[in-house]
Design a protein around this motif. Structure first.
Motif, PDB file in Angstrom:
ATOM      1  N   MET A  81       0.875  -1.170   0.000  1.00 37.56           N
ATOM      2  CA  MET A  81       0.000   0.000   0.000  1.00 37.56           C
ATOM      3  C   MET A  81       0.910   1.218   0.000  1.00 37.56           C
ATOM      4  O   MET A  81       1.800   1.342   0.850  1.00 37.56           O
ATOM      5  N   SER A  82       0.682   2.112  -0.937  1.00 39.66           N
ATOM      6  CA  SER A  82       1.435   3.365  -1.030  1.00 39.66           C
ATOM      7  C   SER A  82       0.479   4.528  -0.869  1.00 39.66           C
ATOM      8  O   SER A  82      -0.697   4.428  -1.241  1.00 39.66           O
ATOM      9  N   VAL A  83       0.982   5.624  -0.336  1.00 37.80           N
ATOM     10  CA  VAL A  83       0.185   6.836  -0.204  1.00 37.80           C
ATOM     11  C   VAL A  83       0.847   7.966  -0.978  1.00 37.80           C
ATOM     12  O   VAL A  83       2.070   8.016  -1.109  1.00 37.80           O
ATOM     13  N   HIS A  84       0.025   8.870  -1.491  1.00 38.54           N
ATOM     14  CA  HIS A  84       0.522  10.045  -2.198  1.00 38.54           C
ATOM     15  C   HIS A  84       0.911  11.105  -1.176  1.00 38.54           C
ATOM     16  O   HIS A  84       0.168  11.362  -0.220  1.00 38.54           O
ATOM     17  N   ILE A  85       2.060  11.718  -1.391  1.00 38.45           N
ATOM     18  CA  ILE A  85       2.597  12.721  -0.467  1.00 38.45           C
ATOM     19  C   ILE A  85       2.796  14.045  -1.187  1.00 38.45           C
ATOM     20  O   ILE A  85       3.394  14.092  -2.271  1.00 38.45           O
ATOM     21  N   ASP A  86       2.287  15.123  -0.590  1.00 34.61           N
ATOM     22  CA  ASP A  86       2.624  16.480  -1.012  1.00 34.61           C
ATOM     23  C   ASP A  86       3.970  16.754  -0.346  1.00 34.61           C
ATOM     24  O   ASP A  86       4.046  16.952   0.866  1.00 34.61           O
ATOM     25  N   MET A  87       5.039  16.720  -1.131  1.00 41.05           N
ATOM     26  CA  MET A  87       6.387  16.823  -0.571  1.00 41.05           C
ATOM     27  C   MET A  87       6.697  18.215  -0.030  1.00 41.05           C
ATOM     28  O   MET A  87       7.596  18.365   0.798  1.00 41.05           O
ATOM     29  N   SER A  88       5.966  19.238  -0.461  1.00 40.78           N
ATOM     30  CA  SER A  88       6.200  20.579   0.089  1.00 40.78           C
ATOM     31  C   SER A  88       5.741  20.656   1.544  1.00 40.78           C
ATOM     32  O   SER A  88       6.240  21.469   2.320  1.00 40.78           O
ATOM     33  N   LYS A  89       4.787  19.781   1.907  1.00 38.28           N
ATOM     34  CA  LYS A  89       4.278  19.739   3.288  1.00 38.28           C
ATOM     35  C   LYS A  89       4.636  18.435   3.995  1.00 38.28           C
ATOM     36  O   LYS A  89       4.442  18.330   5.205  1.00 38.28           O
ATOM     37  N   ARG A  90       5.095  17.448   3.198  1.00 37.69           N
ATOM     38  CA  ARG A  90       5.392  16.098   3.689  1.00 37.69           C
ATOM     39  C   ARG A  90       4.187  15.510   4.416  1.00 37.69           C
ATOM     40  O   ARG A  90       4.280  14.943   5.481  1.00 37.69           O
ATOM     41  N   LYS A  91       3.040  15.674   3.750  1.00 36.20           N
ATOM     42  CA  LYS A  91       1.760  15.184   4.273  1.00 36.20           C
ATOM     43  C   LYS A  91       1.046  14.395   3.179  1.00 36.20           C
ATOM     44  O   LYS A  91       1.195  14.684   1.982  1.00 36.20           O
ATOM     45  N   VAL A  92       0.231  13.437   3.606  1.00 38.23           N
ATOM     46  CA  VAL A  92      -0.607  12.702   2.668  1.00 38.23           C
ATOM     47  C   VAL A  92      -1.592  13.688   2.042  1.00 38.23           C
ATOM     48  O   VAL A  92      -2.165  14.535   2.738  1.00 38.23           O
ATOM     49  N   ALA A  93      -1.753  13.568   0.723  1.00 39.53           N
ATOM     50  CA  ALA A  93      -2.627  14.487  -0.018  1.00 39.53           C
ATOM     51  C   ALA A  93      -3.210  13.751  -1.223  1.00 39.53           C
ATOM     52  O   ALA A  93      -2.627  12.780  -1.709  1.00 39.53           O
ATOM     53  N   PRO A  94      -4.340  14.216  -1.742  1.00 37.98           N
ATOM     54  CA  PRO A  94      -4.910  13.604  -2.945  1.00 37.98           C
ATOM     55  C   PRO A  94      -3.980  13.780  -4.152  1.00 37.98           C
ATOM     56  O   PRO A  94      -3.262  14.780  -4.259  1.00 37.98           O
ATOM     57  N   PHE A  95      -4.012  12.810  -5.046  1.00 34.56           N
ATOM     58  CA  PHE A  95      -3.325  12.955  -6.326  1.00 34.56           C
ATOM     59  C   PHE A  95      -4.010  14.069  -7.102  1.00 34.56           C
ATOM     60  O   PHE A  95      -5.236  14.243  -6.998  1.00 34.56           O
ATOM     61  N   PRO A  96      -3.269  14.812  -7.929  1.00 35.22           N
ATOM     62  CA  PRO A  96      -3.920  15.766  -8.832  1.00 35.22           C
ATOM     63  C   PRO A  96      -4.871  15.019  -9.774  1.00 35.22           C
ATOM     64  O   PRO A  96      -4.686  13.825 -10.043  1.00 35.22           O
ATOM     65  N   GLN A  97      -5.872  15.702 -10.298  1.00 35.82           N
ATOM     66  CA  GLN A  97      -6.904  15.057 -11.107  1.00 35.82           C
ATOM     67  C   GLN A  97      -6.335  14.338 -12.322  1.00 35.82           C
ATOM     68  O   GLN A  97      -6.769  13.236 -12.657  1.00 35.82           O
ATOM     69  N   ASP A  98      -5.360  14.927 -13.011  1.00 32.72           N
ATOM     70  CA  ASP A  98      -4.806  14.263 -14.197  1.00 32.72           C
ATOM     71  C   ASP A  98      -4.145  12.941 -13.829  1.00 32.72           C
ATOM     72  O   ASP A  98      -4.241  11.962 -14.567  1.00 32.72           O
ATOM     73  N   ILE A  99      -3.513  12.891 -12.679  1.00 37.67           N
ATOM     74  CA  ILE A  99      -2.875  11.656 -12.217  1.00 37.67           C
ATOM     75  C   ILE A  99      -3.960  10.653 -11.797  1.00 37.67           C
ATOM     76  O   ILE A  99      -3.860   9.455 -12.112  1.00 37.67           O
ATOM     77  N   GLN A 100      -5.000  11.129 -11.119  1.00 38.26           N
ATOM     78  CA  GLN A 100      -6.110  10.231 -10.772  1.00 38.26           C
ATOM     79  C   GLN A 100      -6.720   9.612 -12.028  1.00 38.26           C
ATOM     80  O   GLN A 100      -7.088   8.431 -12.031  1.00 38.26           O
ATOM     81  N   ASP A 101      -6.798  10.384 -13.092  1.00 41.52           N
ATOM     82  CA  ASP A 101      -7.327   9.874 -14.359  1.00 41.52           C
ATOM     83  C   ASP A 101      -6.417   8.779 -14.926  1.00 41.52           C
ATOM     84  O   ASP A 101      -6.903   7.747 -15.405  1.00 41.52           O
ATOM     85  N   ASN A 102      -5.094   8.996 -14.892  1.00 43.19           N
ATOM     86  CA  ASN A 102      -4.144   7.975 -15.346  1.00 43.19           C
ATOM     87  C   ASN A 102      -4.302   6.696 -14.533  1.00 43.19           C
ATOM     88  O   ASN A 102      -4.318   5.587 -15.077  1.00 43.19           O
ATOM     89  N   ILE A 103      -4.389   6.858 -13.218  1.00 42.40           N
ATOM     90  CA  ILE A 103      -4.530   5.710 -12.314  1.00 42.40           C
ATOM     91  C   ILE A 103      -5.836   4.976 -12.609  1.00 42.40           C
ATOM     92  O   ILE A 103      -5.856   3.737 -12.658  1.00 42.40           O
ATOM     93  N   ALA A 104      -6.914   5.716 -12.822  1.00 41.55           N
ATOM     94  CA  ALA A 104      -8.218   5.092 -13.095  1.00 41.55           C
ATOM     95  C   ALA A 104      -8.176   4.253 -14.366  1.00 41.55           C
ATOM     96  O   ALA A 104      -8.741   3.148 -14.410  1.00 41.55           O
ATOM     97  N   ARG A 105      -7.492   4.731 -15.403  1.00 46.45           N
ATOM     98  CA  ARG A 105      -7.372   3.958 -16.648  1.00 46.45           C
ATOM     99  C   ARG A 105      -6.596   2.671 -16.408  1.00 46.45           C
ATOM    100  O   ARG A 105      -7.005   1.592 -16.867  1.00 46.45           O
ATOM    101  N   ALA A 106      -5.491   2.767 -15.682  1.00 44.24           N
ATOM    102  CA  ALA A 106      -4.696   1.568 -15.390  1.00 44.24           C
ATOM    103  C   ALA A 106      -5.481   0.608 -14.507  1.00 44.24           C
ATOM    104  O   ALA A 106      -5.480  -0.608 -14.729  1.00 44.24           O
ATOM    105  N   LEU A 107      -6.171   1.143 -13.523  1.00 45.96           N
ATOM    106  CA  LEU A 107      -6.967   0.313 -12.612  1.00 45.96           C
ATOM    107  C   LEU A 107      -8.063  -0.425 -13.380  1.00 45.96           C
ATOM    108  O   LEU A 107      -8.303  -1.617 -13.155  1.00 45.96           O
ATOM    109  N   GLN A 108      -8.716   0.263 -14.299  1.00 42.06           N
ATOM    110  CA  GLN A 108      -9.767  -0.365 -15.101  1.00 42.06           C
ATOM    111  C   GLN A 108      -9.196  -1.514 -15.925  1.00 42.06           C
ATOM    112  O   GLN A 108      -9.789  -2.595 -16.011  1.00 42.06           O
ATOM    113  N   ALA A 109      -8.039  -1.301 -16.546  1.00 38.17           N
ATOM    114  CA  ALA A 109      -7.411  -2.357 -17.345  1.00 38.17           C
ATOM    115  C   ALA A 109      -7.025  -3.545 -16.462  1.00 38.17           C
ATOM    116  O   ALA A 109      -7.247  -4.698 -16.827  1.00 38.17           O
ATOM    117  N   HIS A 110      -6.464  -3.279 -15.300  1.00 40.08           N
ATOM    118  CA  HIS A 110      -6.016  -4.357 -14.415  1.00 40.08           C
ATOM    119  C   HIS A 110      -7.195  -5.076 -13.753  1.00 40.08           C
ATOM    120  O   HIS A 110      -7.073  -6.250 -13.395  1.00 40.08           O
TER     121      HIS A 110
END
Length: 169
Positions: A121-150
């Motif tokens: 399990m990996s979490v997305h990190i906003d490195m400027s704050k070193r805190k867990v944060a949501p992926f940007p929408q374009d990255i979420q879209d990339n992940i969703a496409r890969a997730l759908q294929a898998h």
């Protein structure tokens, strides 16, 4: 593929890393790959998948985002030795706006047998704050496409295994 690449067509199988070689200094006194270096091989493969999803080194540099592993379960199934070529298959099992659940198989690249598996399990990190944060929408879209294929792929053997002593019969 570049860090900003977008996965295009649905996968016919899990993501496959490049073929990697076992380094001599990774062999332990038992004559096989030391357990720590299985993690290195899995990590290198994840880095390759992350680059496909647009969250590799350029993403960190340009957008100050990265991922941290929060949990990992490795099964060692068969010894791997110096000179054995290896390749890692990676399934994206689940994802949400902040997390990625992956499963990897380290295989002998020539003969195809599985040496080890890793589930993480990996979490997305906003490195400027070193805190867990949501992926940007374009990255979420990339992940969703890969997730759908898998999601269309058969689930790998060993997924969700827990550590425990075998039950007495």
């Amino acid at each position: 593929m570049s860090d900003n690449a977008v996965p295009t067509s649905p996968a016919a199988g899990p993501f496959l890393s490049s073929i990697m070689q076992i380094e001599p200094q990774w062999i332990d006194y038992n004559g096989h790959l030391n357990m720590a270096y299985y993690h290195v091989m899995f990590d290198r493969a994840i880095d390759q998948l992350w680059a496909e999803l647009g969250i590799g080194p350029a993403y960190m540099k340009e957008r100050q985002g990265s991922t941290f592993i929060t949990e990992c379960h490795v099964r060692y199934l068969r010894e791997i030795h110096l000179g054995d070529p290896v390749q890692v298959a990676v399934w994206l099992i689940a994802a949400d706006e902040k997390r990625l659940h992956t499963f990897e198989e380290l295989r002998h690249a020539g003969e195809g047998w599985v040496s080890a598996t890793s589930e993480g399990m990996s979490v997305h990190i906003d490195m400027s704050k070193r805190k867990v944060a949501p992926f940007p929408q374009d990255i979420q879209d990339n992940i969703a496409r890969a997730l759908q294929a898998h999601a269309a792929l058969p689930r790998p053997e060993g997924l969700g295994r827990a550590i425990g002593m075998p039950a007495n019969k």
